[in-house]
Design an enzyme around this catalytic site. Structure first.
Site, PDB file in Angstrom:
ATOM      1  N   LYS A   1      -3.628  -5.862   1.374  1.00 15.94           N
ATOM      2  CA  LYS A   1      -4.858  -6.505   1.864  1.00 15.94           C
ATOM      3  C   LYS A   1      -5.820  -5.541   2.553  1.00 15.94           C
ATOM      4  O   LYS A   1      -6.945  -5.908   2.848  1.00 15.94           O
ATOM      5  CB  LYS A   1      -4.516  -7.675   2.789  1.00 15.94           C
ATOM      6  CG  LYS A   1      -3.709  -8.783   2.153  1.00 15.94           C
ATOM      7  CD  LYS A   1      -4.307  -9.427   0.913  1.00 15.94           C
ATOM      8  CE  LYS A   1      -5.659 -10.021   1.100  1.00 15.94           C
ATOM      9  NZ  LYS A   1      -5.983 -11.063   0.103  1.00 15.94           N
TER      10      LYS A   1
HETATM   11  N1  PMP Z   1       1.580 -10.454  -0.563  1.00 16.56           N
HETATM   12  C1  PMP Z   1       1.308 -10.487   0.749  1.00 16.56           C
HETATM   13  C2  PMP Z   1       2.367 -10.044   1.713  1.00 16.56           C
HETATM   14  C3  PMP Z   1       0.062 -10.959   1.196  1.00 16.56           C
HETATM   15  O1  PMP Z   1      -0.208 -10.994   2.516  1.00 16.56           O
HETATM   16  C4  PMP Z   1      -0.879 -11.407   0.253  1.00 16.56           C
HETATM   17  C5  PMP Z   1      -2.224 -11.930   0.700  1.00 16.56           C
HETATM   18  N2  PMP Z   1      -2.204 -13.137   1.371  1.00 16.56           N
HETATM   19  C6  PMP Z   1      -0.541 -11.371  -1.103  1.00 16.56           C
HETATM   20  C7  PMP Z   1       0.695 -10.865  -1.478  1.00 16.56           C
HETATM   21  C8  PMP Z   1      -1.459 -11.900  -2.171  1.00 16.56           C
HETATM   22  O2  PMP Z   1      -2.575 -11.098  -2.438  1.00 16.56           O
HETATM   23  P1  PMP Z   1      -3.933 -11.751  -2.904  1.00 16.56           P
HETATM   24  O3  PMP Z   1      -4.551 -12.422  -1.712  1.00 16.56           O
HETATM   25  O4  PMP Z   1      -4.761 -10.586  -3.382  1.00 16.56           O
HETATM   26  O5  PMP Z   1      -3.660 -12.740  -3.985  1.00 16.56           O
END
Ligand code: PMP
Length: 325
Positions: A44
């Site tokens: 992120k």
């Molecule tokens: N894995 C973790 C540990 C996250 O914090 C997030 C984001 N909330 C994601 C995966 C998913 O990524 P995205 O928001 O780009 O879909």
């Protein structure tokens, strides 16, 4: 001298790592993009940086301003780092079902953290909506709005996607990852499909999310949960995810995820969080379906330390009828 000038310059350009045991077992190259090596510790950081830059470019965020966000944690952590480095303050709304370690990290970084009751998205007191309202009520404040702010997927279209393409010399056959906002999957998918339309894009979903059904049937109805994973799965199709080329979806149960993260630690020394466990399980499923000789990439979203008290706690797992291998 080869030096980076700032926090922002240290975001991205992460290595692509071969997961050896799984590659040998499947006869494929199972590759993980090492997003846990970003300076704020997760995938992120990219979205956080791109969103802040977007709000700066639009003029909405002026010197000394405030960035407000609703987040499961990692976006808030990325924002707090980026904002500290650029002279902004950060206010974070978080649902109360996330690991306590994330709240503590955010507080240590200097964010104003507001942990609010976990309620569905439709409820006006949902953490994302509270963040939006609070930003509106302040002068010189912006709502980062990671779910529907397209700067999020742009980060992955402009950085993660091109990096994976270059690191695999274009020899990638499939990419899979779980989605929270959808920014990672959407940006990477759009970039890779433009380079090579045959690259398969597979959405990985935990239980208790609507996205597996959305991809496979067109209907975003919830599947039975719950899941102990954090930051992934969603009850709705965000603006970031909407219109993304996606070829299929796989659903991964918590037990498979738990077994995977514990084996990755014990057998290869990697210490990953729960969403990475889902991603790696999905990469293995895709590789098994494609058969030997294929290159399958996924995202190693963050490290395991934030989830130590749950994912790496045998008593906690036992309470959820989950066993470690
Ligand atoms: N894995 C973790 C540990 C996250 O914090 C997030 C984001 N909330 C994601 C995966 C998913 O990524 P995205 O928001 O780009 O879909």
């Amino acid at each position: 001298m080869q030096v980076l000038d700032s926090f922002a310059d240290a975001v991205g350009n992460t290595p692509l790592i071969r997961l050896n045991r799984l590659s040998e077992e499947t006869g494929c190259e199972i590759l993980g993009k090492a997003e846990f090596l970003n300076p704020g510790g997760s995938v992120k950081d990219r979205a956080a940086l791109w969103m802040v830059q977007g709000h700066e470019r639009s003029g909405a965020l002026q010197p000394g301003g405030i960035v407000v966000e609703g987040t499961a944690g990692n976006t808030g952590i990325g924002l707090a780092h980026v904002c500290n480095a650029r002279g902004y303050s950060t206010v974070i709304y978080m649902p109360d079902n996330q690991s306590p370690a994330k709240v503590e990290i955010l507080q240590a970084l200097g964010a104003d953290v507001r942990v609010v009751p976990t309620v569905p998205y439709a409820n006006p007191d949902n953490y994302q909506k509270q963040a939006g309202r609070y930003a509106d009520s302040l002068p010189n404040a912006v709502w980062a709005n990671q779910f529907d702010n397209l700067a999020n997927r742009l980060a992955h279209y402009e950085s993660t996607g091109p990096e994976i393409w270059q690191q695999t010399n274009g020899k990638i056959d499939a990419f899979t990852c779980a989605t929270g906002t959808g920014g990672t999957l959407a940006g990477v998918s759009r970039y890779l499909k433009e380079q090579k339309a045959e690259v398969e894009i597979i959405l990985a979903d935990p239980m208790g999310s609507a996205l597996y059904n959305w991809v496979t049937t067109g209907d975003a109805t919830m599947t039975p949960g719950p899941s102990m994973t954090e930051g992934i799965g969603n009850s709705r199709v965000t603006d970031n995810l909407d219109g993304t080329p996606i070829d299929g979806a796989v659903q991964i149960a918590d037990q498979a995820m738990v077994t995977q993260v514990h084996r990755l630690l014990k057998e290869e020394g990697w210490f990953f969080g729960s969403s990475t466990g889902i991603n790696v399980c999905a990469a293995v499923e895709v590789a098994q379906r494609l058969g030997p000789g294929h290159v399958v990439a996924t995202i190693l979203c963050d490290g395991g330390s934030k989830y130590q008290s749950q994912l790496f706690n045998k008593d906690y797992l036992k309470e959820r009828n989950l066993v470690t291998p």
